[in-house]
Write a protein that holds these residues in place. Sequence first.
Motif, mmCIF file in Angstrom:
data_model
loop_
_atom_site.group_PDB
_atom_site.id
_atom_site.type_symbol
_atom_site.label_atom_id
_atom_site.label_comp_id
_atom_site.label_asym_id
_atom_site.label_seq_id
_atom_site.Cartn_x
_atom_site.Cartn_y
_atom_site.Cartn_z
ATOM 1 N N LEU A 205 0.888 -1.273 0.236
ATOM 2 C CA LEU A 205 0.100 -0.048 0.160
ATOM 3 C C LEU A 205 0.988 1.129 0.043
ATOM 4 O O LEU A 205 2.109 1.215 0.234
ATOM 5 N N LEU A 206 0.282 2.354 -0.395
ATOM 6 C CA LEU A 206 0.695 3.508 -0.253
ATOM 7 C C LEU A 206 0.441 4.635 0.906
ATOM 8 O O LEU A 206 -1.005 4.485 0.744
ATOM 9 N N TRP A 207 1.211 4.900 1.780
ATOM 10 C CA TRP A 207 0.829 5.895 2.705
ATOM 11 C C TRP A 207 1.154 7.353 2.397
ATOM 12 O O TRP A 207 2.378 7.452 2.582
ATOM 13 N N GLN A 208 0.052 7.840 2.587
ATOM 14 C CA GLN A 208 0.114 9.408 2.296
ATOM 15 C C GLN A 208 -0.339 10.239 3.239
ATOM 16 O O GLN A 208 -1.474 10.180 3.616
ATOM 17 N N ALA A 209 0.524 11.223 3.839
ATOM 18 C CA ALA A 209 0.278 12.266 4.848
ATOM 19 C C ALA A 209 0.513 13.576 4.098
ATOM 20 O O ALA A 209 1.295 13.860 3.347
#
Length: 746
Positions: free
Chosen positions: A656-660
């Motif tokens: 998955l890609l975690w974006q903050a």
Amino acid sequence: MTIPGNLLSQVTESIDPNTSGWTPLLNCTLAKAGGGRNGDGVLAVKSVASGEMRARTVSSYAVTPGTVYQVFSDASGATVPERIGIRWLTAANAEVSITWSLTTAAASASWHRIGVAGAAPAGAARAQVVVSSSPVAALVISYFENVYLGLPIRSTGNLLPFGTESFEIDTSGWAVETNCALARHAPAVAWAVDNYLAGGSVLAVTASANGNMAARAVDRPVVTPGVEYIAYCYLSPPTSGSAAWVELRFYDATDTQIGAKRSPLAAPGTGYYRQRASAIAPAGAVTCGVAVGVDTATAAQILRVETVVVGVAARTLAGSVIPFADASFEADVAGWTRPSGVAVLTRSTPWGAYATNGSYALTVTSLTATASTIQSAKFPLPAGSDGTSFRLQYSEQVTAGSWTVSRGVRWFDAANTDLGITGSSAAAAPTPGWWYLARDHAVPTGATQAAVELILTAGAVNSVIRLDAVALWQALPLMTVVAQEESASVTLTLRELPVGQLIRVYRVSPDGARTLVRGPSGLYDGTGVIMSDLLVIEDYEAPLTVPVYYVVVTTDPVTLARTIRTSDPVTIPHDDVNEVWLKDPGNPQRNCEVLVQHAPNWTRPIEQATYRVAGRRNAVVHSGIRGGLEGDLQVWTRTDDERSALHWLLDSGNVLLWQAAPGKGVADMYVTIGQATETRDVDEADDPWRAWTLPLTEADMPVTTGVNGSAGRTWQDILSEFDTWQEVLDTFATWEDVFLDRRIEG
């Protein structure tokens, strides 16, 4: 190359680098030989003695009883013809039966296709591929490669079911109409190695007596009046002079034929030629059909037919107002006329001699060195076209004499009043070869229709010019980018792309770093071929609140000439810094936004071996490479819908890609998520809030993962494959599986 949807491994499919995917089944030995097209390796099956020999795949593959599966292979053998089969097995690997293809009509040393399809019988749980031939002596070799086992491969957008498009099962999708008999033949046809739509069997339409003969498809797909449809197939005529044809037909609610468009084949020989017929569904049309035939056939003559497709006709260029029939001249000159002059308009001949779109072109011949005006039919413009700019483009080739051309567009209002022409001054038609010519034209006030008008002046007697791929469309930017805040993505629209060239797409961040953008087959890395002049890319991996722009590089695979486009900058807004996105790069429909409870406290593991040496104060430590970040991300879901969405996202176990939001000390990161924990924060049963602990491990960006989609899959495909909704429910676990054609196994 990997055949899409193949259940076989790449090694078993291509016989590269070895034959480990295959084993003898009867009277043969196996070896790897060279000269293949799907990689160099091929499977050489050598007879031990006279009689049938068989080889099979080592592995068996899960199948569902009642579901249709397809196998095919390319084969070569100068001595003996071949066949291929699906060997059905029980769960205990006991043979149930074998569905065999027809045996190739004659031996051929050239690579040719063999194939068959059939429904898995009751009791079948597994399947293997079997290839076979029957030499009359020992040490005879048959060669096989490019092997497929899987669900039927169908033409995108085909309104006909697989059994009517292909003849790998039987001829039940077709019926005799006039003076003929129907059967299946298995000629040794040298299809391209990557033409996965062509099978080993073709429909043979045999004339019963002298005279016209015709056969028709049984299926009648639903159509919409006013929409242009196209029917096409491969035709192999009895002789090069045979009057073979394909016809698209329309029917009303009483099944009465109310329209038809026939496209005659101008065959240069007796090979397989794709012939197209297109027409706009008339008022009252409810269904359509397709027919094939030969006029003035001789008794026992055979018309062979392969890969029959009916679907919505694509325009020469996306957004063009000119129908396919008037743009590509596949059946005739359509609505083109000669208002003045002596030029004669005809369709080019024979098939394939002159064309840049399809197989034919408009041929303009002038017996005298004079000017002639030719004009298309009038075509409606989209609403709101006033004041916009439309681009006229076509391809031309001078094949005799010389020409001067003045090209323009004549405009009309709703009452067919002539509003005049916008055009260019006369210029010499460029030579030699095919040339694409384009010019923009402003739409006058009140115009609702347009006609292409060309003034062609021959520079010598008997001058000939060919025209093809005519398009007239609103001239929009070649490249646009739009931020989609609700999905935290960017929509990149590319227009007027060169079909057939290779494409590479970069996302460029403010520091100049370039990252390849993801498409249906993986990253746009310069190996994918452009299939349409219009391409819409949804980039779900673009960073939040950071301006980026895109660079698109197209490369001609022959000359290696490159064209580069650069977009405007675009920024995805992200208002709440306490929320983060978790995204599945291959399944963006699962992406979800969650509220952060606590950011991870990171660790970076490392493998070390410590040795305590006698007499030394300090130990000797041997270290591996320190790993990436690991830590627990704690988040909230605030509603039942958010909780279900997060479960759905986590189900696959994908990277998955975690974006903050930038500025929070965490860069965009690809992660795998370990055992997730979901807890309640309060003891009230009806409180929807849940606290989640997600163990993250930093991962590399997945480079081969493509964005899952259905590339043309429609409800018509479901209607064609399943008779009842219960069959759909029994075949697919979720609606997403219906969309992606992922079926329940076993």
